[in-house]
Design a protein around this motif. Structure first.
Motif, mmCIF file in Angstrom:
data_model
loop_
_atom_site.group_PDB
_atom_site.id
_atom_site.type_symbol
_atom_site.label_atom_id
_atom_site.label_comp_id
_atom_site.label_asym_id
_atom_site.label_seq_id
_atom_site.Cartn_x
_atom_site.Cartn_y
_atom_site.Cartn_z
ATOM 1 N N LEU A 192 0.854 -1.194 0.000
ATOM 2 C CA LEU A 192 0.000 0.000 0.000
ATOM 3 C C LEU A 192 0.884 1.236 0.000
ATOM 4 N N HIS A 193 0.605 2.148 -0.924
ATOM 5 C CA HIS A 193 1.375 3.401 -0.946
ATOM 6 C C HIS A 193 0.686 4.421 -1.845
ATOM 7 N N GLY A 194 0.537 5.644 -1.348
ATOM 8 C CA GLY A 194 0.032 6.745 -2.155
ATOM 9 C C GLY A 194 -1.476 6.762 -2.315
ATOM 10 N N TYR A 195 -1.957 7.752 -3.085
ATOM 11 C CA TYR A 195 -3.388 7.953 -3.280
ATOM 12 C C TYR A 195 -3.675 8.296 -4.739
ATOM 13 N N SER A 199 0.800 6.760 -20.762
ATOM 14 C CA SER A 199 0.357 8.140 -21.024
ATOM 15 C C SER A 199 -1.036 8.418 -20.469
ATOM 16 N N GLU A 200 -1.808 7.357 -20.196
ATOM 17 C CA GLU A 200 -3.181 7.549 -19.716
ATOM 18 C C GLU A 200 -3.326 7.414 -18.199
ATOM 19 N N ILE A 201 -2.332 6.847 -17.529
ATOM 20 C CA ILE A 201 -2.471 6.550 -16.104
ATOM 21 C C ILE A 201 -2.660 7.813 -15.268
ATOM 22 N N PRO A 256 1.112 12.606 -10.780
ATOM 23 C CA PRO A 256 2.529 12.230 -10.931
ATOM 24 C C PRO A 256 3.264 12.094 -9.601
ATOM 25 N N GLU A 257 2.763 12.769 -8.543
ATOM 26 C CA GLU A 257 3.455 12.694 -7.252
ATOM 27 C C GLU A 257 3.371 11.313 -6.614
ATOM 28 N N TYR A 258 2.426 10.456 -7.096
ATOM 29 C CA TYR A 258 2.302 9.100 -6.564
ATOM 30 C C TYR A 258 2.535 8.037 -7.628
ATOM 31 N N GLY A 260 5.964 9.300 -13.648
ATOM 32 C CA GLY A 260 5.714 10.039 -12.420
ATOM 33 C C GLY A 260 6.981 10.573 -11.774
ATOM 34 N N MET A 261 6.792 11.185 -10.584
ATOM 35 C CA MET A 261 7.917 11.806 -9.877
ATOM 36 C C MET A 261 8.038 11.281 -8.441
ATOM 37 N N ASP A 262 7.379 10.170 -8.141
ATOM 38 C CA ASP A 262 7.403 9.641 -6.778
ATOM 39 C C ASP A 262 8.767 8.993 -6.498
ATOM 40 N N PRO A 263 9.518 9.505 -5.518
ATOM 41 C CA PRO A 263 10.834 8.933 -5.220
ATOM 42 C C PRO A 263 10.759 7.661 -4.372
ATOM 43 N N PHE A 264 9.539 7.266 -3.996
ATOM 44 C CA PHE A 264 9.373 6.122 -3.102
ATOM 45 C C PHE A 264 9.974 4.846 -3.710
#
Length: 525
Positions: A101-104, A220-222, A228-230, A237-241
């Motif tokens: 589980l991670h992000g929203y 491209s559709e996600i 992008p933060e998640y 995206g840009m999530d560093p997780f």
């Protein structure tokens, strides 16, 4: 009129819930009491929201609801769901990072990730894998009851060897039967074309309740569904997780901003507030390492002093705050609202009220934490509540920040059996985690109504309505046409696959025939 309709709807739901409970007791428990886990049966009698979830998923048909509860309860007992813990799952499963589980998503629903390339079909581990998925779902259900999940199947770099249809069917059953109302949507990302036929079979398993929740998206559709933060970099995206274990990834609840600015640590907070302000905004956190001289707090004197100081300020503090309409009935505190705080862009929509009612015979210490501490001021964010009393907590947006559906608040409470002269920060350090009540609140963003320009002579309302209808109709037609084209392409691919399979079979038959003829020709006459 709306309030009357809502009241009648609530009464009808209460009748359905009571009918479901009574019939389950009479029809399913008479001769098979050992068929289910007694903890589930007890919860069914007490938890209205749980019964309502089953009823809603079965469109309020009690007969269908009872069958669903029966199947779900048997599964829970067979798998030992109530006793699943982190230590009962093989450690290597957590270390793979195949499920977490991670992000929203953009609607504020928690993301449940399945990294398909990390799954290998293996009959020896299938039971542990099922328990692994159940562990995550049960953990989330207890921590955020009633809040749906968005399932994301990350198909990047996966192939046919990673597809286990029995396991996929089990995951679908988890949301279709075992955890009703849990599924917000199921997103299949970057699916290889060779798996089209497999997912067409999966669609038949979903049923009418969940079929509309299945979404297919390319890289491209996600971002239509998830910001992008998640999203990981390979999805644009840009999530560093990056998943690692231990510990388990979880919400990053932190100490919020109080009226004096951001708080560094609970001990430092107490020292500063003793000099600067009354003690009704004591701050605390779990990981304080700042060592200062402890301060003794007498809660009776403190509450009386705070009451004197706030007599003329209480109305100003709560003025303009949105009043809660629902209540979560916890074992220590009743928390209002039950599920969400509503914020908007207008100045009158930037303040909400959380009301805590102490339902115990002892003082209850509480504190509020948030996933977005830079955005919100919370006052008081930590204090205690007398037996039978209530506390108003004002949550307000700070500066020019806007609320987001991804923002969360965590209300923590613990009973203080020895309430005399006790240090609040020290109490939170020493109290057992098992004795702490936790309740989560999400944020709901109110939509602002924008005026639609209208041509001269036309009614603004009519123009806005007609414009929206035309736009919606056009969008619907485009979507319908797109779906039709995709269905045609899919049918064509399936037809080609069938033709190829037929040709392969014909070639195999011809090959066998040739071998037979050659063998016949070589035999001596």
């Amino acid at each position: 009129m709306a309030e009357v309709d809502q009241h009648e709807s609530d009464q009808e739901m209460e009748k359905k819930i009571e009918e479901t409970r009574q019939r389950f007791k009479n029809e399913y428990l008479q001769d098979s009491s050992d068929k289910y886990d007694s903890r589930d049966v007890e919860r069914l009698q007490k938890d209205d929201a749980w019964v309502e979830g089953y009823l809603t998923w079965r469109i309020y048909v009690v007969d269908d609801t009872l069958k669903m509860i029966d199947e779900s309860f048997q599964w829970r007992k067979d798998l030992g769901v109530n006793d699943l813990t982190e230590s009962s799952i093989p450690k290597w499963m957590f270390e793979t990072g195949a499920v977490f589980l991670h992000g929203y998503d953009k609607e504020g629903n928690k993301l449940f990730w399945f990294k398909v390339k990390l799954h290998i079909k293996d009959a020896k581990t299938i039971l542990d894998k099922k328990k692994y998925v159940a562990f995550w779902l049960e953990r989330y259900a207890k921590r955020e009851p009633g809040m749906p999940l968005t399932v994301v199947f990350d198909m990047a770099e996966s192939g046919l060897s990673n597809i286990d249809m029995d396991f996929v069917k089990y995951i679908i059953n988890c949301f279709k039967v075992y955890y009703p109302k849990f599924l917000s949507k199921m997103i299949i990302v970057d699916m290889p074309w060779i798996m089209n036929a497999a997912w067409k079979i999966v669609k038949t398993w979903l049923g009418p309740e969940a079929i509309s929740k299945l979404k297919f998206a390319s890289k491209s559709e996600i971002q239509t569904f998830i910001g992008p933060e998640y999203l990981p970099p390979h999805m644009g995206g840009m999530d560093p997780f990056k998943y690692s274990y231990p510990p388990l990834p979880d919400d990053d609840f932190q100490t919020p901003i109080c009226d004096n600015g951001p708080i560094v640590s609970e001990d430092e907070t107490e020292s500063k507030e003793g000099e600067l302000e009354s003690k009704d905004t004591l701050e605390s956190s779990f990981n304080s390492e700042v060592a200062v001289k402890p301060k003794k707090v007498n809660f009776l004197e403190d509450s009386l002093r705070a009451e004197d100081n706030d007599k003329g300020d209480t109305s100003n503090k709560t003025k303009g705050a949105r009043k809660p309409l629902t209540t979560f009935r916890g074992p220590l505190l009743h928390v209002s609202p039950a599920e969400e705080l509503s914020f908007g862009s207008k100045e009158t929509e930037k303040k909400c009220l959380i009301i805590l009612n102490n339902v115990t015979k002892n003082q209850v210490a509480f504190k509020v934490r948030t996933t977005a501490p830079e955005k919100y001021r919370v006052k008081p964010s930590s204090s205690c509540c007398e037996p039978g009393a209530s506390v108003d907590i004002v949550v307000s947006l700070h500066g020019g920040y806007q609320a987001s559906p991804q923002d969360r608040f965590l209300v923590m409470a613990a009973e203080m059996e020895n309430a005399g002269a006790q240090e609040l920060a020290q109490f939170w350090k020493e109290v057992s985690r098992a004795k702490v009540m936790e309740h989560r609140l999400r944020c709901h963003v109110l939509e602002s109504i924008k005026a639609t320009p209208s041509p001269p002579g036309d009614s603004p309302m009519e123009a806005g309505t007609n414009g929206n209808q035309d736009l919606n109709t056009a969008q619907l037609m485009r979507v319908t046409a797109c779906n039709a084209r995709l269905e045609q392409k899919l049918d064509k691919c399936l037809w080609v696959q069938k033709v190829l399979i037929g040709l392969v079979l014909i070639l195999m038959v011809l090959n066998l025939l040739c071998l037979y003829l050659l063998g016949t020709a070589q035999r001596p006459s």
